[in-house]
Structure formats: structure tokens, C-alpha cells
Design an enzyme around this catalytic site. Structure first.
Site: not given
Ligand code: UT7
Length: 326
Positions: A253, A283, A113
Site C-alpha cells: 500500500h 495515498n 486502505c
């Protein structure tokens, strides 16, 4: 000095929306649990015909249009992704061909990520060294393809999207003014996908053992993630002689609203100066910071001269931050 300035940002999310109500029919969960523990209300899932590069190309085309550039203007493509179309060629290669960029290098950066921050940092360095004038940075994922739809601990979080930013050389104080990248492999088994690599190549046994799906120890990831956000945010602010008060917008994020809130609080940023869209996207891995940046720009949340902090963490663990003078 020459800096890399972001001159166009684009994003793309698949059309199909998967709501918490839909998930209630798939695993033992509730809308209330998902919202309370993660802040996610819905997410986008690619249809069967879409792979990561398809999402990436759409986001890149929008970024190029907004930058008033054509594909031939791009000299390098850096893609953050954990879910390439196939192990090789890279998504960067496929995007280069599909966009019609000529005489460009391309690479995929696998930093889970944190791929967004890694690709922006990598791109900005290619420009700061004077090697290239225009670099296309992309974050793209189809995390739904490595999601175990029987595992309620991960399937309520992971989703698909892509975002892109065109970087251009700029002589002045605007642009990516600093970045920090970190990794710590001791945490590898908190978030990983065991199958399909050289340690456990695909066999009927690895498939039967569900080794081709992301595995996560959620609550342990949570604790480390907050620490990492705070660690990289504080360090990059301090090194540049600024404080949280100077930051106009923090774009983290989008993994979990509670992680974002906890990190923002510790860094000293009120939520009014934090961009959140995890409620609508879940996500989306390396795409999430790009997608959030695109929405923040369209919403008029970022203006010329603003100091913008972007940060991400992900499996590995890999994490990092960029400080941008808009
Ligand atoms: O990009 C980086 C990627 N990952 C992350 O950032 C994830 C970080 N972690 C998280 O977001 C959170 O840890 C989760 C949202 C995954 C879980 O929230 P939590 O508050 O840490 O819950 P937990 O894992 O401690 O689980 C609490 C309970 C457990 O039941 P018991 O053992 O207390 O009976 C779980 O089995 O919640 C249960 N649970 C669920 N219940 C309903 C776990 N997932 C679900 C679910 N629905 N989807």
C-alpha cells in the site's frame, strides 16, 4: 485445487494533478518537507463531477478489456472503498448497473486502505469455494472528499484513484495462493472520520466542528503501520514455506515512502524488488495496491511464475497480505 487467478488489471486516476507547489499555496508546508517525510511529489484529485463509482467504472472497464471479458461474464463484484458515492447504495451496486453486469451480487468492503487486500481475499474465496468462476475486485476512493484542506498533516498525503482486477477460476498452482486478514480496533482513534455515521449524524454543528474529515495521528500511525506490514508479510511467507528471497516483487500500500522502506528492510526485501509509485499518486487508500499492480504489469515488472506479495494497512486498524503466483 481451484485458485483465483488475476486475468486482467485496470486503473484510473483523475486528470487533475495537484503538486506540492500547489499545496505550498494552500497550507504552511514545503515541497522539501513533503518529499522528505512522505515521498509524495504529486497526486490526482477528482473534479467536481466525479464520484468514487465514476473512477471505479473506468478502472473496471479497462480490467475487463484486458481480461477479454464482457460485463455479463462477471458473477460478483467486491469493492474496497472508504469513500462511497453515498452511504447506500453501495459503489458495487452502482458499478454493476453502470457496467451492465446481469445477475451478479455486489458488495462494498470497508477496511480503509486495506480494502484492496480485503476485496482480493474475499473475491478469491468466492472462487476457491467453487461458487463463482469470475469475480471483479475493485479498490476505489475519492479521499479528497474527506480531506481537510486546512490540515497539513493529512492533505499532503491523501488522493483519488481506482483500480480493478478480474479474478477467474484456475485449476493449477497459479493465482492467489494465500491471504491473511487482520484487524485491531484499539487503534481506531489514530485514523478515523467522526461525522456522518450513526454516532454523529450530520448536523450544522458536526459540519462546523469539521467532523466530516479524516483525522489522523500521523507519527503514531507510522509506527503501527510498519509493524503491521512486517507482521503480515513475515507470517504469510513463513506459512507458505517461502522467504523474502523467493519474492519477485513486493507491492505495498502506497502510504508513505519511509513506511515502505522501513517495512521492506525489516522483511529483508531490497528496494529493487519493491514497487513504489507513491511519489506520483500519494495515498489513494483501497485503490493504491491495484493502481501499483497495474503499473507494475505495464512496466513488465511481473512475469509468469513470479511470486508477488501484496500488503496493505489502514484505519481501524485493518491490515493484511496476499501471496500471488503469477
Ligand atoms: O493509509 C494509512 C494512512 N496514513 C499513513 O500511513 C500516515 C502515516 N504517517 C505519516 O506518513 C507521517 O507521520 C506524516 C507524513 C503524516 C508526518 O511525518 P512525521 O515525520 O511523522 O512528522 P510529525 O507528524 O512527527 O511532525 C513533525 C513536524 C511537526 O511540527 P513540530 O511539532 O515538530 O513543530 C508537524 O507539525 O512536522 C510538522 N508538519 C508539517 N510541516 C510541514 C506536519 N505536517 C507538515 C507539513 N508540512 N505538511
Amino acid at each position: 485445487m481451484t485458485r483465483a487467478r488475476i486475468i486482467g488489471v485496470g486503473s484510473y486516476a483523475p486528470k487533475r494533478i495537484l503538486t506540492n507547489a500547489d499545496l505550498e499555496k494552500m497550507v504552511e508546508t514545503t515541497d522539501a518537507w513533503i518529499v522528505q517525510r512522505s515521498g509524495v511529489r504529486e497526486r490526482r484529485i477528482a473534479d467536481e463531477s466525479e464520484a468514487t463509482s465514476d473512477l471505479a467504472v473506468k478502472a473496471a472497464q479497462q480490467a475487463l478489456e484486458r481480461a477479454n471479458l464482457v460485463p455479463e461474464d462477471i458473477e460478483f463484484i467486491a469493492v474496497g472503498t472508504t469513500t462511497p458515492d453515498m452511504l447506500f447504495p453501495s459503489v458495487g451496486n452502482i458499478v454493476q448497473h453502470r457496467l451492465g453486469c446481469r445477475r451478479v451480487g455486489s458488495v462494498d468492503l470497508l477496511a480503509a486502505c486495506a480494502g484492496s487486500i480485503y476485496s482480493l481475499s474475499f473475491g478469491s474465496q468466492l472462487i476457491e469455494t467453487g461458487k463463482y468462476r469470475r469475480v471483479l475486485c475493485i479498490g476505489a476512493e475519492t479521499l479528497s472528499r474527506i480531506t481537510d484542506w486546512t490540515d497539513r498533516g493529512t492533505c499532503v498525503l491523501l488522493a483519488d484513484a481506482a483500480g480493478a482486477a478480474v479474478l477467474e477460476a484456475y485449476d493449477g498452482d497459479r493465482g492467489i495462493i494465500d491471504f491473511d486478514l487482520y484487524s485491531d480496533g484499539q487503534y481506531w482513534d489514530l485514523l478515523y472520520m467522526p461525522g456522518g455515521g450513526s454516532r454523529h449524524p450530520a448536523t450544522p454543528e458536526t459540519v462546523a466542528a469539521r467532523m466530516h474529515y479524516a483525522k489522523m495521528k500521523g507519527s503514531e500511525v507510522f509506527k503501527v503501520a510498519v509493524r503491521m506490514f512486517v507482521d503480515c508479510a513475515e507470517r504469510i511467507l513463513k506459512r507458505n514455506g517461502v522467504t523474502a528471497d523467493d519474492v519477485s516483487l513486493f507491492i505495498p500500500h502506497q502510504a508513505n515512502l519511509r513506511i515502505i522502506e522501513a517495512a521492506a528492510k525489516r522483511v529483508g526485501l531490497p528496494m529493487e524488488r519493491v514497487f513504489v509509485n507513491v511519489d506520483r499518486y500519494g495515498n489513494t487508500g483501497a485503490a493504491s495496491v491495484f493502481v501499483a499492480l497495474e503499473e507494475a504489469l505495464v512496466a513488465g515488472r511481473v512475469k509468469r511464475g513470479d511470486l508477488v506479495l501484496v500488503a496493505a494497512f489502514g484505519g481501524g486498524f485493518a491490515w493484511g497480505a496476499c501471496l500471488i503466483r503469477w
